[in-house]
Scaffold this active site. Structure first.
Site, PDB file in Angstrom:
ATOM      1  N   HIS A 126       6.548   1.855  19.707  1.00 31.75           N
ATOM      2  CA  HIS A 126       5.450   2.218  18.800  1.00 31.75           C
ATOM      3  C   HIS A 126       5.590   3.682  18.354  1.00 31.75           C
ATOM      4  O   HIS A 126       4.690   4.505  18.505  1.00 31.75           O
ATOM      5  CB  HIS A 126       4.095   1.984  19.471  1.00 31.75           C
ATOM      6  CG  HIS A 126       3.004   1.684  18.494  1.00 31.75           C
ATOM      7  ND1 HIS A 126       2.004   0.777  18.740  1.00 31.75           N
ATOM      8  CD2 HIS A 126       2.754   2.174  17.248  1.00 31.75           C
ATOM      9  CE1 HIS A 126       1.166   0.724  17.708  1.00 31.75           C
ATOM     10  NE2 HIS A 126       1.622   1.561  16.794  1.00 31.75           N
ATOM     11  N   ALA A 142       6.852   4.587  15.072  1.00 26.44           N
ATOM     12  CA  ALA A 142       7.102   4.723  13.636  1.00 26.44           C
ATOM     13  C   ALA A 142       6.279   5.807  12.971  1.00 26.44           C
ATOM     14  O   ALA A 142       6.766   6.534  12.101  1.00 26.44           O
ATOM     15  CB  ALA A 142       6.874   3.392  12.928  1.00 26.44           C
ATOM     16  N   ILE A 176       2.544   2.731   2.381  1.00 27.40           N
ATOM     17  CA  ILE A 176       3.810   2.614   3.102  1.00 27.40           C
ATOM     18  C   ILE A 176       4.753   1.666   2.375  1.00 27.40           C
ATOM     19  O   ILE A 176       5.930   1.988   2.163  1.00 27.40           O
ATOM     20  CB  ILE A 176       3.564   2.151   4.542  1.00 27.40           C
ATOM     21  CG1 ILE A 176       2.741   3.193   5.299  1.00 27.40           C
ATOM     22  CG2 ILE A 176       4.895   1.919   5.264  1.00 27.40           C
ATOM     23  CD1 ILE A 176       2.280   2.760   6.678  1.00 27.40           C
ATOM     24  N   GLY A 201       0.835  -1.187   0.000  1.00 21.21           N
ATOM     25  CA  GLY A 201       0.000   0.000   0.000  1.00 21.21           C
ATOM     26  C   GLY A 201       0.875   1.243   0.000  1.00 21.21           C
ATOM     27  O   GLY A 201       2.010   1.232  -0.494  1.00 21.21           O
ATOM     28  N   GLU A 245       1.144  -3.715  24.903  1.00 20.39           N
ATOM     29  CA  GLU A 245       1.872  -2.451  25.033  1.00 20.39           C
ATOM     30  C   GLU A 245       1.367  -1.689  26.253  1.00 20.39           C
ATOM     31  O   GLU A 245       0.165  -1.598  26.467  1.00 20.39           O
ATOM     32  CB  GLU A 245       1.692  -1.604  23.772  1.00 20.39           C
ATOM     33  CG  GLU A 245       2.284  -2.252  22.529  1.00 20.39           C
ATOM     34  CD  GLU A 245       2.161  -1.377  21.272  1.00 20.39           C
ATOM     35  OE1 GLU A 245       1.773  -0.199  21.410  1.00 20.39           O
ATOM     36  OE2 GLU A 245       2.440  -1.879  20.180  1.00 20.39           O
ATOM     37  N   THR A 248       6.905  -2.822  11.602  1.00 16.63           N
ATOM     38  CA  THR A 248       6.385  -1.510  12.004  1.00 16.63           C
ATOM     39  C   THR A 248       4.887  -1.425  11.708  1.00 16.63           C
ATOM     40  O   THR A 248       4.326  -0.333  11.676  1.00 16.63           O
ATOM     41  CB  THR A 248       7.118  -0.377  11.262  1.00 16.63           C
ATOM     42  OG1 THR A 248       6.998  -0.598   9.847  1.00 16.63           O
ATOM     43  CG2 THR A 248       8.591  -0.313  11.641  1.00 16.63           C
ATOM     44  N   ALA A 249       4.253  -2.588  11.489  1.00 18.60           N
ATOM     45  CA  ALA A 249       2.843  -2.614  11.094  1.00 18.60           C
ATOM     46  C   ALA A 249       1.965  -2.978  12.286  1.00 18.60           C
ATOM     47  O   ALA A 249       1.549  -2.112  13.054  1.00 18.60           O
ATOM     48  CB  ALA A 249       2.652  -3.589   9.929  1.00 18.60           C
ATOM     49  N   ARG A 250       1.678  -4.271  12.458  1.00 19.68           N
ATOM     50  CA  ARG A 250       0.858  -4.744  13.567  1.00 19.68           C
ATOM     51  C   ARG A 250       1.493  -6.009  14.135  1.00 19.68           C
ATOM     52  O   ARG A 250       1.899  -6.907  13.390  1.00 19.68           O
ATOM     53  CB  ARG A 250      -0.573  -5.049  13.106  1.00 19.68           C
ATOM     54  CG  ARG A 250      -1.399  -3.813  12.780  1.00 19.68           C
ATOM     55  CD  ARG A 250      -1.785  -3.061  14.043  1.00 19.68           C
ATOM     56  NE  ARG A 250      -2.660  -1.920  13.768  1.00 19.68           N
ATOM     57  CZ  ARG A 250      -2.238  -0.681  13.591  1.00 19.68           C
ATOM     58  NH1 ARG A 250      -0.939  -0.416  13.642  1.00 19.68           N
ATOM     59  NH2 ARG A 250      -3.107   0.297  13.374  1.00 19.68           N
TER      60      ARG A 250
END
Length: 365
Positions: free
Chosen positions: A313, A315, A185, A183, A294, A263-265
């Protein structure tokens, strides 16, 4: 113009309501009548805990915000960032027609219920794409070149030269990077990596191969990505279909000198499988900005490992990403009101509902 829109703006500790108000005045003032401004959660630490819980479990776990209860009957448009918009919340807003969240994910909105009720949902894709793509490349370098570990050693009085990957510390030139998710990113990561002279493989079953080739990348199947890549960087959304997308099988296919960057999920990777691969050195290392819980628990096994780079977290959090997103949202809604093609409508089927059409005609006539 026949009707104006009463609007509720609910920001939070990351993007406060006043920033949404500024964007509203800049782009939508001629369409808006009453405006109510508040913040769903103003404490930063609480926000991180609550938004993560909502992203995992959906908006129905949260109570309805007091401002929604107070002004809900008047409201036709609700804008915010992480505010949970549940069925319960929508029931307090019987005249609601537009929900807008200035983020790419819509985990905090019950989109299915909004569609049933004839409420159009907007998001903002790519608002932090520059930020996250920069960070992902930084994480690749930090992990494979031991930047964070060397920094930590010096701060603690050590002049460290030996690391878990000392026998194969790589340069990027000539290496293969596997990009999972193409996508906004993922495409920026590919573009920014082009200057490093790497081969870029892409796995994204929702993107045409022609688009991947057009970006000077090579489409690849899942197995090829894991077998060939020296680095794998994740940029996919988390869905029920791809939860634990990477498990023991996928990690076993990777080279022992390869790295994984997330750096996504967190839910894209099976936690136990990743920790085991790092502990047994089946892979060289990992760099993680997202976690299954987290803040990271103090007893997490990740904290004991010397082949992982951890960040909190961060990014997508840059000045530009935060200040830009309410404007992108308001600008897209303006584009829609002016009869132009909006970029960020989540549930376009609402546009065919007669009641919504009648409401929109009253606003833009």
């Amino acid at each position: 113009m026949v009707a104006k829109i009463n609007t509720l703006l609910l920001g939070d500790a990351m993007i406060p309501g006043k920033d949404f108000e500024t964007a509203l005045k800049k782009y939508l003032s001629s369409y808006v009548d009453k405006v109510y401004v508040g913040n769903w959660e103003e404490n930063w630490d609480n926000l991180q805990k609550r938004r993560l819980a909502v992203e995992k479990n959906g908006p129905e776990i949260e109570e309805v915000d007091p401002l929604i209860i107070e002004h809900g009957k008047e409201i036709s448009m609700l804008l915010g960032l992480f505010v949970p918009v549940s069925k319960k919340a929508m029931d307090f807003m019987p005249n609601l027609k537009i929900i807008g969240v200035s983020r790419a994910g819509v985990e905090n909105v019950n989109v299915e219920e909004a569609t049933k009720k004839g409420i159009l949902v907007f998001n903002v894709e790519g608002r932090n794409a520059e930020a996250v793509s920069d960070f992902a490349i930084g994480m690749i370098l930090a992990e494979c070149r031991n930047i964070a570990r060397a920094h930590y050693a010096i701060k603690n009085g050590m002049w460290r030269k030996e690391f878990p990957n000392s026998d194969w510390i790589p340069e990027l030139k000539g290496k293969t990077v596997g990009i999972i998710g193409f996508g906004y990113i993922g495409r920026l990561v590919a573009k920014k990596l082009s200057g490093f002279d790497v081969e870029r493989l892409v796995y994204d079953p929702y993107v045409n191969e022609e688009d991947i080739y057009a970006a000077d990348c090579i489409p690849a199947d899942k197995e090829t990505i894991f077998k060939k890549s020296d680095f794998i960087t994740l940029h996919a959304r988390l869905t029920q279909e791809n939860k634990n997308f990477i498990g023991e099988k996928e990690l076993s296919l990777m080279k022992p000198t390869a790295y994984i960057i997330n750096t996504a999920r967190a839910g894209l990777i099976n936690q136990e499988a990743l920790i085991n691969a790092l502990k047994t050195k089946k892979i060289a290392g990992a760099a993680l900005d997202v976690f299954w819980e987290e803040p990271l628990p103090s007893d997490s096994e990740l904290l004991k490992l010397d082949n992982v780079t951890l960040t909190s977290h961060l990014a997508g959090t840059t000045k530009e990403a935060l200040t830009r997103s309410p404007e992108l949202l308001a600008e897209d809604i303006l584009r829609f009101f002016q009869g132009n093609k909006a970029r960020f409508i989540v549930n376009p089927s609402v546009l065919e509902i007669p009641e919504f059409k009648a409401w929109l005609e009253g606003v833009v006539k």
